[in-house]
Design a protein around this motif. Sequence first.
Motif, short mmCIF file in Angstrom:
data_model
loop_
_atom_site.label_atom_id
_atom_site.label_comp_id
_atom_site.label_asym_id
_atom_site.label_seq_id
_atom_site.Cartn_x
_atom_site.Cartn_y
_atom_site.Cartn_z
N GLN A 122 0.84 -1.21 0.00
CA GLN A 122 0.00 0.00 0.00
C GLN A 122 0.88 1.26 0.00
O GLN A 122 0.64 2.20 -0.77
CB GLN A 122 -0.90 -0.01 1.23
CG GLN A 122 -1.85 1.18 1.29
CD GLN A 122 -2.67 1.19 2.58
OE1 GLN A 122 -2.79 0.18 3.27
NE2 GLN A 122 -3.22 2.33 2.90
N MET A 123 1.91 1.28 0.86
CA MET A 123 2.81 2.43 0.92
C MET A 123 3.53 2.64 -0.42
O MET A 123 3.72 3.76 -0.87
CB MET A 123 3.86 2.22 2.03
CG MET A 123 3.30 2.40 3.43
SD MET A 123 4.44 1.79 4.72
CE MET A 123 5.85 2.89 4.53
N THR A 124 3.91 1.52 -1.05
CA THR A 124 4.59 1.59 -2.35
C THR A 124 3.68 2.25 -3.38
O THR A 124 4.10 3.14 -4.14
CB THR A 124 5.00 0.18 -2.82
OG1 THR A 124 5.84 -0.41 -1.83
CG2 THR A 124 5.74 0.22 -4.14
N LEU A 125 2.42 1.81 -3.43
CA LEU A 125 1.48 2.37 -4.41
C LEU A 125 1.15 3.83 -4.10
O LEU A 125 0.90 4.62 -5.01
CB LEU A 125 0.20 1.52 -4.45
CG LEU A 125 0.33 0.28 -5.34
CD1 LEU A 125 -0.74 -0.74 -5.03
CD2 LEU A 125 0.27 0.67 -6.82
N GLU A 126 1.15 4.18 -2.82
CA GLU A 126 0.86 5.57 -2.47
C GLU A 126 1.98 6.52 -2.91
O GLU A 126 1.74 7.69 -3.17
CB GLU A 126 0.62 5.69 -0.95
CG GLU A 126 -0.78 5.22 -0.56
CD GLU A 126 -0.97 5.02 0.94
OE1 GLU A 126 0.03 5.18 1.69
OE2 GLU A 126 -2.09 4.71 1.35
N THR A 127 3.20 6.01 -3.03
CA THR A 127 4.31 6.87 -3.48
C THR A 127 4.42 6.87 -5.01
O THR A 127 5.09 7.71 -5.58
CB THR A 127 5.68 6.42 -2.92
OG1 THR A 127 5.98 5.13 -3.43
CG2 THR A 127 5.69 6.39 -1.42
N ALA A 128 3.77 5.90 -5.67
CA ALA A 128 3.88 5.81 -7.14
C ALA A 128 2.98 6.85 -7.80
O ALA A 128 1.98 7.27 -7.24
CB ALA A 128 3.48 4.41 -7.59
N GLU A 129 3.38 7.26 -9.01
CA GLU A 129 2.55 8.20 -9.78
C GLU A 129 1.59 7.40 -10.65
O GLU A 129 1.99 6.79 -11.65
CB GLU A 129 3.44 9.09 -10.65
CG GLU A 129 2.66 10.18 -11.36
CD GLU A 129 3.46 10.89 -12.46
OE1 GLU A 129 2.82 11.52 -13.31
OE2 GLU A 129 4.70 10.79 -12.47
N ILE A 130 0.32 7.37 -10.24
CA ILE A 130 -0.69 6.59 -10.98
C ILE A 130 -1.32 7.47 -12.06
O ILE A 130 -1.71 8.60 -11.80
CB ILE A 130 -1.76 6.04 -10.00
CG1 ILE A 130 -1.10 5.03 -9.05
CG2 ILE A 130 -2.91 5.40 -10.76
CD1 ILE A 130 -2.00 4.50 -7.95
#
Length: 200
Positions: A122-130
């Motif tokens: 979840q933390m990884t996806l929150e830092t990614a630019e979607i």
Amino acid sequence: MKDSYLTIACPSSEILFKEKNSKFFGYAFPVTSEEDVKNCLDDLKKEHNSARHFCYAYQIGTEEKQYRVNDDGEPNNSAGMPIYGQIQSFDVTNILIVIIRYFGGTKLGVGGLISAYKTSAQMTLETAEIIKKTIDIEYKISFDYKNINKVMRVIKEKNLDIVSQTMNESCEITISTRKKNAEMIFDIFNNLFEIEVTQL
């Protein structure tokens, strides 16, 4: 008709989650093939050569999706599935998430592992630019040079993207359009005299 999907723009920055002295490093990569997945994992294994667990999940495809999860030595379904759950939760595709664990000496138990891998993903996806991308269809338009104005007028009016073009006596232009408009665009070119259109 759904003709767009979410993915990430570029590899995410590294995140670190700690739980009872265990360290979890999280990474997300945009991928479109199993070859991409393998290359990302190879690079990470060189970078983290003393880590014991490289757990991951990926999902590839826009309409027909395929996914894979890997617990890499952790108890069954305690790592790969919680990571994949976050891919589903964020509704992203063409993505690989890898969580690398350094064991800290204290066992977390299956419940603790599930929670740690889920939080790290979840933390990884929150830092990614979607970002949102469209599902596009490509057509090849073939015609004689004398008909170029007819073809270019449609391309301009309908705001179509030109992927490639060859202009000689006989011309070929490859165009790209959003899936939801594809049938209409095909019909317009198909109804033009002396113009041939084929889907790629």
